[in-house]
Design an enzyme around this catalytic site. Structure first.
Site, PDB file in Angstrom:
ATOM      1  CG  HIS A  77      43.179  43.028  36.394  1.00  0.00           C
ATOM      2  ND1 HIS A  77      44.228  43.768  35.882  1.00  0.00           N
ATOM      3  CD2 HIS A  77      42.578  43.837  37.302  1.00  0.00           C
ATOM      4  CE1 HIS A  77      44.241  44.962  36.462  1.00  0.00           C
ATOM      5  NE2 HIS A  77      43.257  45.020  37.328  1.00  0.00           N
ATOM      6  CG  HIS A 240      40.454  49.117  36.112  1.00  0.00           C
ATOM      7  ND1 HIS A 240      40.877  48.066  35.326  1.00  0.00           N
ATOM      8  CD2 HIS A 240      41.184  49.046  37.261  1.00  0.00           C
ATOM      9  CE1 HIS A 240      41.826  47.404  35.964  1.00  0.00           C
ATOM     10  NE2 HIS A 240      42.031  47.977  37.136  1.00  0.00           N
ATOM     11  CG  ASP A 244      40.504  46.670  40.374  1.00  0.00           C
ATOM     12  OD1 ASP A 244      41.019  45.834  39.606  1.00  0.00           O
ATOM     13  OD2 ASP A 244      41.002  47.793  40.577  1.00  0.00           O
ATOM     14  CG  HIS A 267      42.472  45.923  45.569  1.00  0.00           C
ATOM     15  ND1 HIS A 267      41.723  45.210  44.664  1.00  0.00           N
ATOM     16  CD2 HIS A 267      43.339  46.669  44.832  1.00  0.00           C
ATOM     17  CE1 HIS A 267      42.125  45.498  43.439  1.00  0.00           C
ATOM     18  NE2 HIS A 267      43.103  46.379  43.515  1.00  0.00           N
TER      19      HIS A 267
END
Length: 292
Positions: A77, A240, A244, A267
Site C-alpha cells: 500500500h 483495492h 495491490d 501477490h
C-alpha cells in the site's frame, strides 16, 4: 525527463496487519536515481532493503521484502502510494518489521504526500520500457498479464461466491501527466480498503496472521453482507486489488507502458509477472513518452 522526490519528510505510526505491532515510518527525500528503499532503523548497522523485485522474500497475503534475515512486510500500500503519486526516490525508515496498515487503504499515505508536495529531479538518458508482446503468468484460472498498449493501464477482475462481492471488474489508466495521474490515483484507487472473508478470519488468526486486523482497518464480508459498511465504492474490493497490483509492480522501479490485466490473481502472481518482465530485459523495446 524528470524524476521526483518528496519536498519534506513524512511520519506515520500505526499497527501492522499481520504482526499486530505498532511501528513508525519516516519517509525522507532522496537523490536522483536512489529509488525507493527501506531502512530498518531498529536494527544494528541500519540494514537497507531495496524496493525491488529481487528483494521479494514472501508473498502470502502481503508482499514482503528481505535482505538476508532482515525483512519488511506488507509494503504494497505504501509503495502504491509513492509510485501512484510520482515519488521515484525515497528513503523509508521503519522501526519494525511491518508497514502500518492505517485505515487499510493508501489514502493516508497519499494525503501525506500531497501535503508535503514533490520536488522535480532532472534525469539524463533514462530509457523507459514498453511491452511489445504479451507476457503471462497463471495458476489454475487465475492469471495476470502485460499486454502491448498505447498507455499504462491496470484492469482487474475478481469473483467470490459471497453475493455482496460477486463478480467485479475495474480498469484504471495511469496518464503520462503527473498532476492528472496523481489526482486520479488519489480519487479512484488509493481510498479502496483491504478486505477479508468472515469464514477465513478465524483460520488466519490461528496461523498467526492478521493479528492487527479489525473492522476499523479492513472490510469484512460474510454471507449476509458487509459487517462494516458503508463501502467507499460499490466495487471497492476490486479497486483495492488494483491498489495491490500497482504496489507490487512498483518494484520494477518504473511502470512499463503496457496494459496489465489480472483475474483472481494474488501477490504471488503479481510478483511472478514482474520477474518475467525483468527476464525479458529492458532493451527489447523503448519509448520516449513515459512520465517517470
Amino acid at each position: 525527463m524528470q524524476q521526483h522526490t518528496l519536498a519534506a519528510e513524512i511520519t506515520q505510526v500505526g499497527v501492522g496487519l499481520h504482526s499486530g505491532v505498532n511501528t513508525q515510518v519516516r519517509i525522507l527525500p532522496d537523490e536522483t536515481g536512489s529509488g525507493r528503499y527501506f531502512v530498518r532503523v531498529d536494527l544494528p548497522d541500519l540494514p537497507i532493503i531495496p524496493a525491488q523485485v529481487a528483494a521479494v522474500s514472501h508473498t502470502v497475503l502481503s508482499t514482503q521484502l528481505g535482505k538476508g534475515e532482515v525483512y519488511v512486510r506488507t509494503v504494497e500500500h505504501l509503495l502504491a502510494a509513492l509510485s501512484g503519486m510520482g515519488v521515484d526516490n525515497a528513503r523509508i525508515e521503519i522501526d519494525g518489521s511491518e508497514v502500518p496498515l492505517l485505515d487499510g487503504s493508501a489514502s493516508v499515505w497519499v494525503a501525506n504526500i500531497a501535503q508535503v508536495g514533490l520536488v522535480s529531479q532532472p534525469v539524463n538518458n533514462q530509457v523507459p520500457l514498453t511491452v511489445t508482446e504479451p507476457i503471462w503468468v497463471y495458476q489454475g484460472d487465475a492469471f495476470v498479464c502485460a499486454l502491448p498498449a498505447p498507455e499504462t493501464r491496470f484492469s482487474y477482475g475478481i469473483e467470490f461466491d459471497l453475493p455482496a462481492i460477486g463478480n467485479q471488474w475495474y480498469s484504471w489508466s495511469l496518464t503520462t501527466e503527473l498532476e492528472k495521474a496523481s489526482a486520479s490515483f488519489a480519487a479512484e484507487i488509493a481510498p479502496a480498503r483491504t478486505f477479508g472473508l468472515l469464514h477465513q478470519i478465524e483460520h488466519l488468526q490461528k496461523t498467526g496472521l492478521i493479528k492487527g486486523g479489525s473492522l476499523d482497518n479492513a472490510l469484512v464480508c460474510g454471507p449476509e453482507g458487509w459487517l462494516n459498511p458503508p463501502l467507499r465504492f460499490a466495487n471497492e474490493p476490486v479497486r483495492h486489488k488494483i491498489l495491490d497490483l500497482v504496489g507490487d509492480l512498483s518494484l520494477l522501479g518504473a511502470f512499463p507502458r503496457a496494459h496489465f490485466l489480472a483475474y483472481k490473481a494474488s501477490h504471488n502472481l503479481h510478483i511472478q509477472l514482474a520477474q518475467k518482465i525483468l527476464d525479458f530485459g529492458f532493451d527489447f523495446a523503448q519509448s520516449n513518452d513515459f512520465r517517470f
